[in-house]
Scaffold this active site. Sequence first.
Site, mmCIF file in Angstrom:
data_model
loop_
_atom_site.group_PDB
_atom_site.id
_atom_site.type_symbol
_atom_site.label_atom_id
_atom_site.label_comp_id
_atom_site.label_asym_id
_atom_site.label_seq_id
_atom_site.Cartn_x
_atom_site.Cartn_y
_atom_site.Cartn_z
ATOM 1 N N LYS A 288 0.815 -1.204 0.000
ATOM 2 C CA LYS A 288 0.000 0.000 0.000
ATOM 3 C C LYS A 288 0.849 1.254 0.000
ATOM 4 C CE LYS A 288 -4.362 -1.747 1.511
ATOM 5 N NZ LYS A 288 -5.527 -1.696 2.367
ATOM 6 N N LYS B 126 -4.349 -11.041 -6.421
ATOM 7 C CA LYS B 126 -5.623 -11.219 -5.718
ATOM 8 C C LYS B 126 -6.644 -10.184 -6.180
ATOM 9 C CE LYS B 126 -5.512 -8.310 -1.603
ATOM 10 N NZ LYS B 126 -5.949 -8.149 -0.240
ATOM 11 N N LYS C 280 -9.907 -4.353 -3.984
ATOM 12 C CA LYS C 280 -10.586 -3.121 -4.360
ATOM 13 C C LYS C 280 -9.613 -2.029 -4.729
ATOM 14 C CE LYS C 280 -11.900 -2.519 0.474
ATOM 15 N NZ LYS C 280 -12.358 -3.600 1.250
HETATM 16 N N1 AQP Z 1 -9.043 -11.656 -3.082
HETATM 17 C C1 AQP Z 1 -9.375 -12.075 -1.866
HETATM 18 N N2 AQP Z 1 -9.557 -13.386 -1.648
HETATM 19 C C2 AQP Z 1 -9.905 -13.855 -0.420
HETATM 20 N N3 AQP Z 1 -10.119 -13.042 0.629
HETATM 21 C C3 AQP Z 1 -9.955 -11.725 0.452
HETATM 22 N N4 AQP Z 1 -10.094 -10.668 1.274
HETATM 23 C C4 AQP Z 1 -9.827 -9.534 0.605
HETATM 24 N N5 AQP Z 1 -9.513 -9.816 -0.666
HETATM 25 C C5 AQP Z 1 -9.584 -11.165 -0.801
HETATM 26 C C6 AQP Z 1 -10.507 -10.779 2.679
HETATM 27 O O1 AQP Z 1 -11.581 -9.897 2.899
HETATM 28 C C7 AQP Z 1 -11.580 -9.526 4.270
HETATM 29 C C8 AQP Z 1 -11.868 -8.063 4.394
HETATM 30 O O2 AQP Z 1 -10.703 -7.379 4.081
HETATM 31 P P1 AQP Z 1 -10.506 -5.853 4.229
HETATM 32 O O3 AQP Z 1 -11.667 -5.160 4.720
HETATM 33 O O4 AQP Z 1 -9.179 -5.633 4.851
HETATM 34 O O5 AQP Z 1 -10.472 -5.566 2.752
HETATM 35 P P2 AQP Z 1 -9.245 -5.275 2.001
HETATM 36 O O6 AQP Z 1 -8.079 -6.136 2.384
HETATM 37 O O7 AQP Z 1 -9.107 -3.809 2.061
HETATM 38 O O8 AQP Z 1 -9.826 -5.757 0.647
HETATM 39 P P3 AQP Z 1 -8.980 -5.727 -0.538
HETATM 40 O O9 AQP Z 1 -9.802 -5.862 -1.731
HETATM 41 O O10 AQP Z 1 -7.871 -6.658 -0.291
HETATM 42 O O11 AQP Z 1 -8.543 -4.228 -0.521
HETATM 43 P P4 AQP Z 1 -7.127 -3.667 -0.669
HETATM 44 O O12 AQP Z 1 -6.482 -4.455 -1.763
HETATM 45 O O13 AQP Z 1 -7.445 -2.265 -1.019
HETATM 46 O O14 AQP Z 1 -6.471 -3.813 0.655
HETATM 47 C C9 AQP Z 1 -10.251 -9.932 4.838
HETATM 48 O O15 AQP Z 1 -10.413 -11.061 5.677
HETATM 49 C C10 AQP Z 1 -9.441 -10.318 3.630
HETATM 50 O O16 AQP Z 1 -8.558 -11.383 3.913
#
Ligand code: AQP
Length: 332
Positions: free
Chosen positions: A112, A195, A198
């Site tokens: 990030k 993966k 978002k």
């Molecule tokens: N691709 C994924 N496959 C399986 N599990 C996933 N999680 C996120 N992406 C995947 C799981 O979703 C839960 C919520 O996570 P969060 O609120 O921390 O969301 P995040 O990590 O911000 O979601 P993203 O899409 O991964 O956002 P970025 O990439 O912006 O950080 C967690 O349990 C996570 O494991």
Amino acid sequence: RPRVLSGIQPTADSFHLGNYLGAVRQWVALQETHETFYCVVDLHAITVEHDPKLLRKRTRVSAAQLLALGIDPERAALFAQSHVPEHAQLGWVMQCLTGFGEASRMTQFKDKSSKQAQDRITLGLFGYPSLQAADILCYQATHVPVGEDQRQHLELTRDLAQRFNSRFGKTFVLPEPYILKDAAKIYDLQDPGSKMSKSSSSPAGIVDLLDDPKVSAKKIRSAVTDNEREIVYDPERKAGVSNLLVVLSAFTGRTPLQLQDDYVGKGYGDLKKDVAEALVEFVTPVQARVRSYLDDTAELDKVLARGAERAREVASRTLARAYDRLGFLAQR
Ligand code: AQP
């Protein structure tokens, strides 16, 4: 009963398929067997720049999605993280136990922060895993259902709990990750080596639960696969096809290997069509339920308030014990 804690960030207008299959689906199942605490982690959402109006909206949309996906507020404590101040209070304690080098090694922070200009990276983003440790330890959670991407943060949580216990006396339970093998990681439809995320997936690579189902079906039909023809579950060699099998597996209850047998003699088009249909069938009623929860935000806010009350009962006891062990004077 063993305790479970997990959280999700209100940083998008919709959860994506990875959030649901990697995490929230397990949250729903665990309500049957565990004492469950689920929070919308709004404190984590401000570790990157944010818009207050959007945060407010997305916090409610997140809660509405959790309810629509099957979180039952009679059984689980469903709440907003900022409503339980003990998270931030214990979060500070955890930051004071976290080494600079240790925090620097967190891959999520590296990912990030590499996408932002140096002076935009906040201490909050750096300290994110310490706050996450506090989220978990506040409840003495034994199990933490998350996707594979969170494994390293959970290891840190265990290290911090152990460090606190050995310096100040046994206070915290060491949590175990609860990561389901076959749905632990859902990949980007256009880039099945990364993966679904978002912040980094392109619109065509991510399936949002609240998207128009027709649009999502089209994204599935356009998913990147490979130049071969056989439908084989082999995540290393055939990432795109395997990702589709994992998604279909979640919706049908058949394992990816069973599905591989079902599709002998069929083509990628058949598989995609079935995944798209299963997805549309799943999201359509979920979307209707989300709309109805959002039609009555006063009731939704009440659900969150009741959840926070239950959560505070547990979190305040843990914090009081931790403060005492640290040598803080009791308030008279
Ligand atoms: N691709 C994924 N496959 C399986 N599990 C996933 N999680 C996120 N992406 C995947 C799981 O979703 C839960 C919520 O996570 P969060 O609120 O921390 O969301 P995040 O990590 O911000 O979601 P993203 O899409 O991964 O956002 P970025 O990439 O912006 O950080 C967690 O349990 C996570 O494991």
